[in-house]
Design a protein around this motif. Sequence first.
Motif, mmCIF file in Angstrom:
data_model
loop_
_atom_site.group_PDB
_atom_site.id
_atom_site.type_symbol
_atom_site.label_atom_id
_atom_site.label_comp_id
_atom_site.label_asym_id
_atom_site.label_seq_id
_atom_site.Cartn_x
_atom_site.Cartn_y
_atom_site.Cartn_z
ATOM 1 N N ALA A 29 0.830 -1.203 0.000
ATOM 2 C CA ALA A 29 0.000 0.000 0.000
ATOM 3 C C ALA A 29 0.864 1.252 0.000
ATOM 4 C CB ALA A 29 -0.936 0.000 1.206
ATOM 5 N N GLU A 30 1.960 1.209 0.738
ATOM 6 C CA GLU A 30 2.871 2.359 0.765
ATOM 7 C C GLU A 30 3.428 2.637 -0.626
ATOM 8 O OE1 GLU A 30 5.615 1.007 3.697
ATOM 9 O OE2 GLU A 30 4.308 1.556 5.367
ATOM 10 N N ASN A 31 3.828 1.588 -1.309
ATOM 11 C CA ASN A 31 4.305 1.752 -2.681
ATOM 12 C C ASN A 31 3.228 2.333 -3.573
ATOM 13 O OD1 ASN A 31 7.036 0.881 -3.137
ATOM 14 N ND2 ASN A 31 6.386 -1.132 -2.466
ATOM 15 N N MET A 49 0.605 4.051 -2.803
ATOM 16 C CA MET A 49 0.308 5.455 -2.485
ATOM 17 C C MET A 49 1.338 6.378 -3.132
ATOM 18 S SD MET A 49 -0.949 5.619 1.474
ATOM 19 C CE MET A 49 -0.074 4.267 2.217
ATOM 20 N N ARG A 50 2.591 6.023 -2.982
ATOM 21 C CA ARG A 50 3.621 6.870 -3.574
ATOM 22 C C ARG A 50 3.444 6.937 -5.083
ATOM 23 N NH1 ARG A 50 9.204 4.534 -4.503
ATOM 24 N NH2 ARG A 50 7.718 3.356 -5.789
ATOM 25 N N LEU A 93 0.712 6.502 -6.845
ATOM 26 C CA LEU A 93 -0.464 7.296 -7.200
ATOM 27 C C LEU A 93 -0.161 8.782 -7.072
ATOM 28 C CD1 LEU A 93 -3.214 5.132 -5.499
ATOM 29 C CD2 LEU A 93 -3.109 5.669 -7.934
ATOM 30 N N ALA A 94 0.671 9.123 -6.104
ATOM 31 C CA ALA A 94 0.978 10.535 -5.892
ATOM 32 C C ALA A 94 1.962 11.060 -6.929
ATOM 33 C CB ALA A 94 1.540 10.737 -4.482
ATOM 34 N N HIS A 95 2.912 10.234 -7.347
ATOM 35 C CA HIS A 95 4.010 10.792 -8.142
ATOM 36 C C HIS A 95 4.265 10.125 -9.488
ATOM 37 C CE1 HIS A 95 5.118 13.525 -5.000
ATOM 38 N NE2 HIS A 95 5.364 12.572 -4.135
ATOM 39 N N LYS A 124 8.283 8.384 1.943
ATOM 40 C CA LYS A 124 8.798 7.562 0.860
ATOM 41 C C LYS A 124 9.214 8.489 -0.265
ATOM 42 C CE LYS A 124 7.493 3.165 -1.211
ATOM 43 N NZ LYS A 124 8.701 2.472 -0.807
ATOM 44 N N TRP A 161 10.490 9.994 -3.890
ATOM 45 C CA TRP A 161 10.266 9.817 -5.315
ATOM 46 C C TRP A 161 11.252 10.729 -6.028
ATOM 47 C CZ3 TRP A 161 8.300 6.563 -8.661
ATOM 48 C CH2 TRP A 161 8.165 6.973 -9.997
ATOM 49 N N LEU A 217 6.386 11.324 -0.572
ATOM 50 C CA LEU A 217 5.039 11.260 -0.023
ATOM 51 C C LEU A 217 5.200 10.936 1.445
ATOM 52 C CD1 LEU A 217 1.912 11.169 -0.588
ATOM 53 C CD2 LEU A 217 2.182 8.687 -0.605
ATOM 54 N N ILE A 276 3.870 9.204 4.383
ATOM 55 C CA ILE A 276 2.924 8.114 4.579
ATOM 56 C C ILE A 276 2.108 8.343 5.843
ATOM 57 C CG2 ILE A 276 2.690 5.628 4.984
ATOM 58 C CD1 ILE A 276 3.812 6.106 2.258
ATOM 59 N N ALA A 320 -4.697 3.454 4.804
ATOM 60 C CA ALA A 320 -3.970 3.423 3.533
ATOM 61 C C ALA A 320 -4.944 3.247 2.375
ATOM 62 C CB ALA A 320 -2.932 2.315 3.540
ATOM 63 N N MET A 361 -5.213 5.814 -0.636
ATOM 64 C CA MET A 361 -5.016 5.406 -2.030
ATOM 65 C C MET A 361 -6.171 5.888 -2.897
ATOM 66 S SD MET A 361 -3.409 1.572 -2.041
ATOM 67 C CE MET A 361 -4.048 0.870 -0.548
ATOM 68 N N LEU A 364 -5.909 9.619 -3.363
ATOM 69 C CA LEU A 364 -4.847 10.015 -4.290
ATOM 70 C C LEU A 364 -5.266 9.744 -5.726
ATOM 71 C CD1 LEU A 364 -1.758 8.756 -2.281
ATOM 72 C CD2 LEU A 364 -2.147 11.117 -2.995
ATOM 73 N N GLY A 406 0.085 14.711 -0.823
ATOM 74 C CA GLY A 406 0.441 14.132 -2.120
ATOM 75 C C GLY A 406 0.290 15.133 -3.260
#
Lengths: 232, 232
Positions: free
Chosen positions: A139-141, A143-144, A146-148, B63, B65, B71, B73, B139, B143, B146, B188
């Motif tokens: 989920a952390e991956n 989320m990142r 989706l954000a970037h 995390k 990018w 982002l 978390i 999360a 998600m 985002l 985000g």
Amino acid sequence: MKKNAQCDNQTCFLCKSCIKEWLPAVAANKKNFSVKKGQVIFSEGDPVTGIYFVYEGNVKVHKKWGADKELIIRFANKGAIFGHRVLGKHATHYPISATALEAGIICYIDMEFFEATLKVNPQFTYQLMLFFADELHEAENKMRNLAHMPVKGRVAHALLALKDQFGINQEGHIDIELTRQDLASFAGATYETVFRVVNELLQENIVTTNGKKICIVDNDKLFALAQEASLN
Amino acid sequence: MKKNAQCDNQTCFLCKSCIKEWLPAVAANKKNFSVKKGQVIFSEGDPVTGIYFVYEGNVKVHKKWGADKELIIRFANKGAIFGHRVLGKHATHYPISATALEAGIICYIDMEFFEATLKVNPQFTYQLMLFFADELHEAENKMRNLAHMPVKGRVAHALLALKDQFGINQEGHIDIELTRQDLASFAGATYETVFRVVNELLQENIVTTNGKKICIVDNDKLFALAQEASLN
DNA sequence: AGATTTACATGATTTTAATCATAAAAATTA
DNA sequence: TAATTTTTATGATTAAAATCATGTAAATCT
């Protein structure tokens, strides 16, 4: 909710992680039922009554946005647990929906018996915690991303994740058939955008498609797309 | 990594959830150290050696990018666990970074002792699983947001989440001071976009600000923004 | 089998939010 | 306290992806 089809009491996450002595209790308390393609197993906002496992078929776990959008959080395939909202604070309503992607057999365990199971099986509780830790990591991956990450990278990531989870069949295709809309919802984008991105991937000879079937031709390039810029 | 400051052995998630008999073992095995503002406690990709708890101060879990994006978390505040990558598959490297937002005191438990703790304290394992279930739930929301919610809604959601976690101080401000960049990374989005969104919120009399301090004036409107379209 | 619904296909347009650019203010450090 | 770094502020431009619009193909239901 036909009740004929029965699971084998040894395939799902619960049966595999609990002590053997507990299996008869599981067998006595489980409720199997078959689902057909597209059947909603439970829906966001429904009151929580128990927890589910997949015995046959694949299930999408998704979260709605407005009337006609959603994000597919993950897929539950053979053996997988879903609907684990029985656990945690405010565990009164399912925060997500679960829908069968194809005909299959589902196993249902009510809350009370599930809680008893946790008490009796610390080993199972431990395994469940590890499962959650892995889910959280993914989920952390996501989320990142989706954000970037741009849509193309997210689609690449989605395809690799599908390959990982479902494998490749004899013909070389990823062994699950999703509609483009579901692929889009999994990648967190619109159908049209994903359609265009898949066209690009075809042009670049990174994938080939045959209807809903997708074959990864150039894994390295796909992988590179799914990483892009995250290393800079 | 000064080693002078010591925690009280009763505040953090571990000390509160394990059996009392285990506390001396915890006290013997914990390693306290103080951190200063902006100090990186561990960084994405570092090999995993143990798990952390906050005793004093606040920590951001983020995390990266590329070179200059990230982002956030979540935030870990007094008592909270972080760096729980000791658990789960492929638990060899931290997938996230942790950075102190202000001077504080951190407690470190090495992997080996943490695993012993889990074995000896099924109750703690259970609490940890519940914690993960809740994290996962959040999360899932994040998600979806985002993927589908516009930046304004995400900022609204972020402010409400900050209020929930850190509370309101005597002056009525959310009791944490974040840079706009950190607020943006939590929502985000980019700094500039969040800057504009906060201006809109000011104009609409939904929040007031005083430097980094933010005060929620109209909770209902903010809440409505954070819900918008998710109900349609 | 015919009707209806769902999925696929694709161009044109619009919107949102990121990027770029630049300056001032504030905070931190030497 | 002067120098440097970080954070805040804001306009202009660009790019990415969503939305809109419309037709066809395929699947599903009577």
